[in-house]
Design an enzyme around this catalytic site. Structure first.
Site, PDB file in Angstrom:
ATOM      1  N   ASP A  18       0.830  -1.212   0.000  1.00 20.80           N
ATOM      2  CA  ASP A  18       0.000   0.000   0.000  1.00 20.80           C
ATOM      3  C   ASP A  18       0.861   1.258   0.000  1.00 20.80           C
ATOM      4  O   ASP A  18       1.969   1.265   0.546  1.00 20.80           O
ATOM      5  CB  ASP A  18      -0.919  -0.028   1.241  1.00 20.80           C
ATOM      6  CG  ASP A  18      -2.090   0.931   1.096  1.00 20.80           C
ATOM      7  OD1 ASP A  18      -2.355   1.395  -0.038  1.00 20.80           O
ATOM      8  OD2 ASP A  18      -2.743   1.223   2.118  1.00 20.80           O
ATOM      9  N   HIS A  35       2.683   3.427  -9.004  1.00 18.08           N
ATOM     10  CA  HIS A  35       2.380   2.013  -9.285  1.00 18.08           C
ATOM     11  C   HIS A  35       3.549   1.359 -10.046  1.00 18.08           C
ATOM     12  O   HIS A  35       3.914   0.225  -9.768  1.00 18.08           O
ATOM     13  CB  HIS A  35       1.089   1.895 -10.089  1.00 18.08           C
ATOM     14  CG  HIS A  35      -0.132   2.342  -9.341  1.00 18.08           C
ATOM     15  ND1 HIS A  35      -0.375   1.985  -8.029  1.00 18.08           N
ATOM     16  CD2 HIS A  35      -1.183   3.125  -9.706  1.00 18.08           C
ATOM     17  CE1 HIS A  35      -1.517   2.519  -7.630  1.00 18.08           C
ATOM     18  NE2 HIS A  35      -2.023   3.228  -8.622  1.00 18.08           N
ATOM     19  N   LEU A 129      10.327 -21.005  -4.177  1.00 20.97           N
ATOM     20  CA  LEU A 129       9.276 -20.146  -3.608  1.00 20.97           C
ATOM     21  C   LEU A 129       7.951 -20.311  -4.370  1.00 20.97           C
ATOM     22  O   LEU A 129       7.949 -20.442  -5.591  1.00 20.97           O
ATOM     23  CB  LEU A 129       9.761 -18.698  -3.732  1.00 20.97           C
ATOM     24  CG  LEU A 129       8.818 -17.593  -3.284  1.00 20.97           C
ATOM     25  CD1 LEU A 129       8.744 -17.552  -1.766  1.00 20.97           C
ATOM     26  CD2 LEU A 129       9.297 -16.246  -3.819  1.00 20.97           C
TER      27      LEU A 129
END
Ligand code: IPE
Ligand code: IPE
Ligand code: MG
Length: 247
Positions: A18, A35, A129
């Site tokens: 955020d 962004h 991962l």
């Protein structure tokens, strides 16, 4: 030598990324620049998580509520996700990273769904991962869809209503088979979950950082792991420390 501050590595870290807009605002730049910078932070975080030995990393990329943003911003965010998958899929695959996507996918547009499916399909046998991308994700929507699936099983006679328990619900969630997050990090100083992994967060440790997501990097990731390592997880019982000193 293992850094003792990082002795306990969480198996699953989930991040609410955020603050992109505020990062840009502070610099007098359009939100979209925030962004784009955020994608670089994503790349660094994926590497840092893998290097630290984290097995599952969930990133909240776009919520089911984010559609309410101006159309241009929604378009920018979807464009960035498409570009991320197009540009990074081959490298993620080379690094043995498995991609999974959680969130509602039935109504997704034809320019995004095939890419998400391709990313999952290409990497499905990878074993380092697991990168879980939460896209068009909302926890209440996820739980409602799980409950609807169970209701259909009851209607079909495969399941009795009395057999429904937390494990049965977990198994119908988008995260089926993925352990609950040990650690949830949120950047930007906000201290809320914003409809993220509500069911799975029952015993997650929460770490809120003041930094905006585009500034997130390996160091901040390791800082969060240190905070996690210092926490005492009790799961409703007594801590090992308490038991060791006789209560
Ligand atoms: C996070 O940054 C990205 C998404 C929610 C998709 P924001 O866009 O929410 O940035 P702020 O919170 O407005 O600063
Ligand atoms: C949460 O951030 C969603 C993502 C990070 C994708 P928001 O910026 O949408 O959350 P609120 O609106 O501040 O709660
Ligand atoms: Mg925000």
């Amino acid at each position: 030598m293992v850094n003792p501050e990082l002795a306990i590595i969480p198996q699953h870290v989930a991040i609410i990324m955020d603050g992109n807009g505020r990062w840009a605002n502070k610099r007098g730049l359009p939100r979209t620049v925030g962004h784009s910078k955020g994608v670089e932070a994503v790349r660094e975080t994926v590497r840092a998580a893998g290097d630290a030995g984290v097995k599952y990393l969930t990133l909240f990329a776009f919520s089911s509520e984010n559609w309410s943003r101006p159309e241009t911003e929604v378009r920018d965010l979807l464009g960035l996700l498409r570009r991320f998958i197009r540009q990074d899929l081959a490298e993620l695959h080379r690094e043995n990273i498995r991609i999974r996507v959680i969130g509602e996918r039935e109504k997704l547009r034809s320019d995004i769904l095939p890419l998400l499916l391709e990313a999952e399909e290409t990497t499905k046998f990878n074993t380092s991962l697991t990168l879980i991308i939460a896209f068009n994700y909302g926890a209440r929507d996820e739980i409602a869809r799980a409950v609807a699936m169970l209701a259909r099983d009851v209607e079909a006679g495969i399941l009795k209503a009395s057999e429904i328990d937390p494990d049965k619900i977990s198994a119908k969630l988008d995260t089926a088979g993925i352990p609950d997050p040990d650690l949830i990090i949120r950047t930007s100083g906000e201290e809320r979950l914003s409809n993220f992994l509500l069911w799975q967060a029952a015993y997650s440790e929460l770490v809120f950082l003041p930094d905006y997501w585009p500034d997130f990097d390996r160091k901040l990731f390791l800082d969060a792991l240190k905070i996690y390592a210092s926490r005492d997880r009790r799961f409703g019982g007594l801590s090992d420390k308490t038991i060791a000193v006789g209560g």
